[in-house]
Design a protein around this motif. Structure first.
Motif, mmCIF file in Angstrom:
data_model
loop_
_atom_site.group_PDB
_atom_site.id
_atom_site.type_symbol
_atom_site.label_atom_id
_atom_site.label_comp_id
_atom_site.label_asym_id
_atom_site.label_seq_id
_atom_site.Cartn_x
_atom_site.Cartn_y
_atom_site.Cartn_z
ATOM 1 N N LEU A 120 0.943 -1.312 -0.091
ATOM 2 C CA LEU A 120 0.045 -0.082 -0.074
ATOM 3 C C LEU A 120 0.628 1.119 -0.038
ATOM 4 O O LEU A 120 0.686 2.169 -0.823
ATOM 5 C CB LEU A 120 -0.896 0.091 1.344
ATOM 6 N N ALA A 121 1.979 1.211 0.945
ATOM 7 C CA ALA A 121 2.809 2.543 1.048
ATOM 8 C C ALA A 121 3.649 2.577 -0.294
ATOM 9 O O ALA A 121 3.851 3.683 -0.729
ATOM 10 C CB ALA A 121 3.629 2.384 2.271
ATOM 11 N N GLY A 122 3.767 1.478 -1.042
ATOM 12 C CA GLY A 122 4.856 1.318 -2.046
ATOM 13 C C GLY A 122 4.140 2.117 -3.284
ATOM 14 O O GLY A 122 4.809 2.950 -4.027
ATOM 15 N N PHE A 123 2.771 2.045 -3.243
ATOM 16 C CA PHE A 123 1.815 2.621 -4.361
ATOM 17 C C PHE A 123 1.462 4.041 -3.933
ATOM 18 O O PHE A 123 0.462 4.528 -4.417
ATOM 19 C CB PHE A 123 0.892 1.633 -4.881
ATOM 20 N N ARG A 124 1.678 4.401 -2.695
ATOM 21 C CA ARG A 124 0.970 5.781 -2.062
ATOM 22 C C ARG A 124 -0.271 5.671 -2.100
ATOM 23 O O ARG A 124 -1.006 6.482 -2.249
ATOM 24 C CB ARG A 124 1.575 6.642 -2.798
ATOM 25 N N ALA A 125 -0.886 4.416 -1.629
ATOM 26 C CA ALA A 125 -2.430 4.268 -1.671
ATOM 27 C C ALA A 125 -2.651 4.642 -0.107
ATOM 28 O O ALA A 125 -1.981 3.980 0.807
ATOM 29 C CB ALA A 125 -2.864 2.688 -1.817
ATOM 30 N N SER A 126 -3.795 5.145 0.161
ATOM 31 C CA SER A 126 -4.266 5.346 1.553
ATOM 32 C C SER A 126 -5.127 4.133 2.121
ATOM 33 O O SER A 126 -6.152 3.795 1.600
ATOM 34 C CB SER A 126 -5.010 6.694 1.598
ATOM 35 N N PRO A 127 -4.694 3.666 3.017
ATOM 36 C CA PRO A 127 -5.539 2.347 3.612
ATOM 37 C C PRO A 127 -7.133 2.831 3.968
ATOM 38 O O PRO A 127 -7.766 1.907 4.138
ATOM 39 C CB PRO A 127 -4.720 2.036 5.048
ATOM 40 N N ASP A 128 -7.114 4.158 4.462
ATOM 41 C CA ASP A 128 -8.641 4.511 4.521
ATOM 42 C C ASP A 128 -9.639 4.332 3.507
ATOM 43 O O ASP A 128 -10.712 4.490 3.649
ATOM 44 C CB ASP A 128 -8.648 5.898 5.310
ATOM 45 N N GLU A 129 -9.020 4.344 2.520
ATOM 46 C CA GLU A 129 -9.733 4.471 1.220
ATOM 47 C C GLU A 129 -9.994 3.212 0.405
ATOM 48 O O GLU A 129 -10.924 2.891 -0.258
ATOM 49 C CB GLU A 129 -8.995 5.528 -0.002
ATOM 50 N N THR A 130 -9.341 2.043 0.585
ATOM 51 C CA THR A 130 -8.988 0.909 -0.116
ATOM 52 C C THR A 130 -10.564 0.118 -0.182
ATOM 53 O O THR A 130 -10.809 -0.400 -1.276
ATOM 54 C CB THR A 130 -8.107 -0.005 0.384
ATOM 55 N N LYS A 131 -11.187 0.191 0.897
ATOM 56 C CA LYS A 131 -12.321 -0.766 0.926
ATOM 57 C C LYS A 131 -13.377 0.207 0.159
ATOM 58 O O LYS A 131 -14.084 -0.503 -0.542
ATOM 59 C CB LYS A 131 -12.863 -0.889 2.395
ATOM 60 N N LYS A 132 -13.474 1.281 0.164
ATOM 61 C CA LYS A 132 -14.328 2.279 -0.743
ATOM 62 C C LYS A 132 -13.950 1.923 -2.208
ATOM 63 O O LYS A 132 -15.102 2.105 -2.896
ATOM 64 C CB LYS A 132 -14.340 3.773 -0.210
ATOM 65 N N THR A 133 -12.655 2.124 -2.557
ATOM 66 C CA THR A 133 -12.545 1.898 -4.067
ATOM 67 C C THR A 133 -12.740 0.554 -4.532
ATOM 68 O O THR A 133 -13.222 0.264 -5.605
ATOM 69 C CB THR A 133 -10.835 2.177 -4.180
ATOM 70 N N TRP A 134 -12.612 -0.576 -3.685
ATOM 71 C CA TRP A 134 -13.050 -1.933 -3.934
ATOM 72 C C TRP A 134 -14.251 -1.860 -4.246
ATOM 73 O O TRP A 134 -14.839 -2.448 -5.157
ATOM 74 C CB TRP A 134 -12.524 -2.765 -2.861
ATOM 75 N N ASP A 135 -15.394 -1.535 -3.407
ATOM 76 C CA ASP A 135 -16.476 -1.339 -3.581
ATOM 77 C C ASP A 135 -17.057 -0.686 -4.884
ATOM 78 O O ASP A 135 -17.926 -1.157 -5.524
ATOM 79 C CB ASP A 135 -17.344 -0.546 -2.124
ATOM 80 N N GLU A 136 -16.211 0.429 -5.268
ATOM 81 C CA GLU A 136 -16.685 1.022 -6.548
ATOM 82 C C GLU A 136 -16.324 0.382 -7.603
ATOM 83 O O GLU A 136 -17.285 -0.026 -8.471
ATOM 84 C CB GLU A 136 -16.050 2.390 -6.778
ATOM 85 N N PHE A 137 -15.162 -0.336 -7.578
ATOM 86 C CA PHE A 137 -14.879 -1.115 -8.365
ATOM 87 C C PHE A 137 -15.649 -2.401 -8.869
ATOM 88 O O PHE A 137 -16.082 -2.647 -9.986
ATOM 89 C CB PHE A 137 -13.080 -1.681 -8.399
ATOM 90 N N VAL A 138 -16.193 -3.190 -7.865
ATOM 91 C CA VAL A 138 -16.957 -4.188 -8.167
ATOM 92 C C VAL A 138 -18.235 -4.059 -8.631
ATOM 93 O O VAL A 138 -18.897 -4.732 -9.145
ATOM 94 C CB VAL A 138 -16.927 -5.186 -6.853
ATOM 95 N N HIS A 139 -18.740 -2.680 -8.296
ATOM 96 C CA HIS A 139 -20.307 -2.329 -8.742
ATOM 97 C C HIS A 139 -19.901 -1.830 -10.369
ATOM 98 O O HIS A 139 -20.719 -2.115 -10.988
ATOM 99 C CB HIS A 139 -20.784 -1.195 -8.161
ATOM 100 N N CYS A 140 -18.857 -1.378 -10.841
ATOM 101 C CA CYS A 140 -18.496 -0.958 -12.201
ATOM 102 C C CYS A 140 -18.243 -2.035 -13.063
ATOM 103 O O CYS A 140 -18.631 -2.106 -14.378
ATOM 104 C CB CYS A 140 -17.502 0.043 -11.958
ATOM 105 N N LEU A 141 -17.395 -3.050 -12.450
ATOM 106 C CA LEU A 141 -16.776 -3.856 -13.617
ATOM 107 C C LEU A 141 -17.724 -4.717 -14.633
ATOM 108 O O LEU A 141 -17.707 -4.902 -15.636
ATOM 109 C CB LEU A 141 -16.126 -5.096 -12.918
ATOM 110 N N PRO A 142 -18.902 -5.198 -13.756
ATOM 111 C CA PRO A 142 -19.968 -6.020 -14.796
ATOM 112 C C PRO A 142 -20.483 -5.163 -15.492
ATOM 113 O O PRO A 142 -20.911 -5.659 -16.738
ATOM 114 C CB PRO A 142 -21.110 -6.312 -13.694
ATOM 115 N N LYS A 143 -20.749 -3.925 -15.196
ATOM 116 C CA LYS A 143 -21.344 -2.981 -16.286
ATOM 117 C C LYS A 143 -20.279 -2.789 -17.459
ATOM 118 O O LYS A 143 -20.799 -2.773 -18.366
ATOM 119 C CB LYS A 143 -21.654 -1.551 -15.337
#
Length: 370
Positions: A120-143
């Motif tokens: 996470l730190a290697g990619f400069r990703a915030s741990p506070d955001e990852t669950k929210k982004t995962w949720d966005e991704f899985v709702h968008c992928l099938p569409k």
């Protein structure tokens, strides 16, 4: 219950020119044999920067090679990291569609959000955001897989209306899964109608409770995709030998090596405690495994090491708690010589797999063809 392979692709030091190629070649040889023997699937992780533990940053390439070497086995991402700093969702949709086409519709798509601070730190990703982004991704992928034209305006990413091509070969789209490590993630999977891709080594009682919660919630889910993938998978070690003592000895060396490597990982919660990472995930069960319950052979509860009779008993227990699939780790740091890995696969397929509905037909057909 069905059986698959699961790859971290760990590479021991010292790293010479041939080291990583040898490990990848060994993995592909195992996969090709497993396909002939009737194994159901092969899964590969996505990890970055994790020296020795996992040299598998591009699972889509490894899985494409697996698809080219097999005829029946499904190929699965276990998992794609659904964090924009790691992977853009459009690229995920495109790459997975191509892999589904190349494999002839044999792709499963596991999703998750990474669990180590190193990554996470290697990619400069915030741990506070990852669950929210995962949720966005899985709702968008099938569409993105199914709609002729797609646009999106969201929290972590946006795109104007475009046609995303190609589309997956499977219709309506490949099955979706969620990596289940932290407590409660099986609920996230069930609520979204996604498969539970278990990546922990918990005991039967813990897993049975997770399966019950998952089955109860998924009945009333709102699926993110076009269909509900009600499936429960768990991960395990495999070393099968005619002699129980030898099987347990080599199997414990395999599991101990993997556990040692995993225990060195810096979990996100240890480095950056937050509500988003309430559990150490894989690590507590690995650290407890050495002193956990076992049997007279010295093998830990539920682990597929020993002779065929012992492994059969343990696999029947996994079946009884509601698991649909067990995915096996076959090696760690090349601790088990390649020929022994191949022999273990053959013996398991011959003596254990025929006892399970779902695995028996393909295993019997494979045995008849040899």
């Amino acid at each position: 219950m069905k059986f698959g392979l699961f790859y971290e692709i760990s590479v021991p030091r010292p790293w010479g020119r041939e080291t990583e190629k040898t490990v990848y070649d060994n993995c592909l040889e195992q996969v090709a044999l497993a396909d002939q023997l009737g194994f159901d699937s092969v899964w590969a992780v996505e990890h970055h920067f994790l020296e020795e533990y996992s040299h598998c940053p591009a699972p889509e390439l490894f899985l494409t090679a697996c698809a080219m070497k097999t005829k029946k086995m499904r190929v699965g991402h276990g998992i794609i990291v659904c964090v924009p700093e790691f992977n853009h969702p459009i690229k995920i949709a495109e790459r997975t569609a191509v892999l589904d086409i190349l494999s002839g519709g044999r792709l499963d798509v596991g999703t998750g959000r990474s669990a180590t601070w190193t990554e996470l730190a290697g990619f400069r990703a915030s741990p506070d955001e990852t669950k929210k982004t995962w949720d966005e991704f899985v709702h968008c992928l099938p569409k993105m897989w199914t709609q002729e034209r797609f646009s999106y305006q969201g929290r972590s990413w946006s795109m104007p209306q475009r046609t995303i091509v190609p589309k997956p070969y499977q219709k309506p789209h490949p099955p979706l899964w969620v990596a289940v490590t932290s407590p409660g993630t099986e609920i996230d999977a069930a609520e979204r109608g996604m498969g539970s891709l278990g990546l922990t080594f918990g005991g039967f009682a813990e897993q049975e409770e997770k399966v019950k919660r998952y089955r109860k919630i998924i009945r009333d889910c709102t699926p993110v995709g076009e269909f509900v993938n009600e499936s429960v998978s768990t991960v395990n070690f495999l070393y099968c030998h005619e002699d129980e003592a030898e099987g347990v000895k080599v199997g414990r060396r395999l599991s101990g090596t993997f556990n040692y490597l995993a225990a060195q990982l810096l979990a996100a919660r240890e480095a950056y405690p937050s509500k988003s990472y309430p559990s150490l995930g894989l690590l507590p069960s690995l650290r407890q495994e050495a002193s956990g319950p076992g049997d007279a052979s010295g093998a830990p509860e539920g682990i597929a090491i020993g002779n065929p009779a012992r492994i059969l008993r343990e696999m029947k227990k996994w079946e009884s708690v509601g698991c649909d699939r067990v995915n096996f780790l076959l090696n760690a740091l090349e601790t088990v010589p390649q020929q022994k890995v191949l022999d273990s696969l053959r013996l398991f397929a011959k003596e254990v797999m025929p006892h399970f509905q779902g695995a028996s037909d393909s295993a019997s057909a494979a045995a008849g063809g040899r």
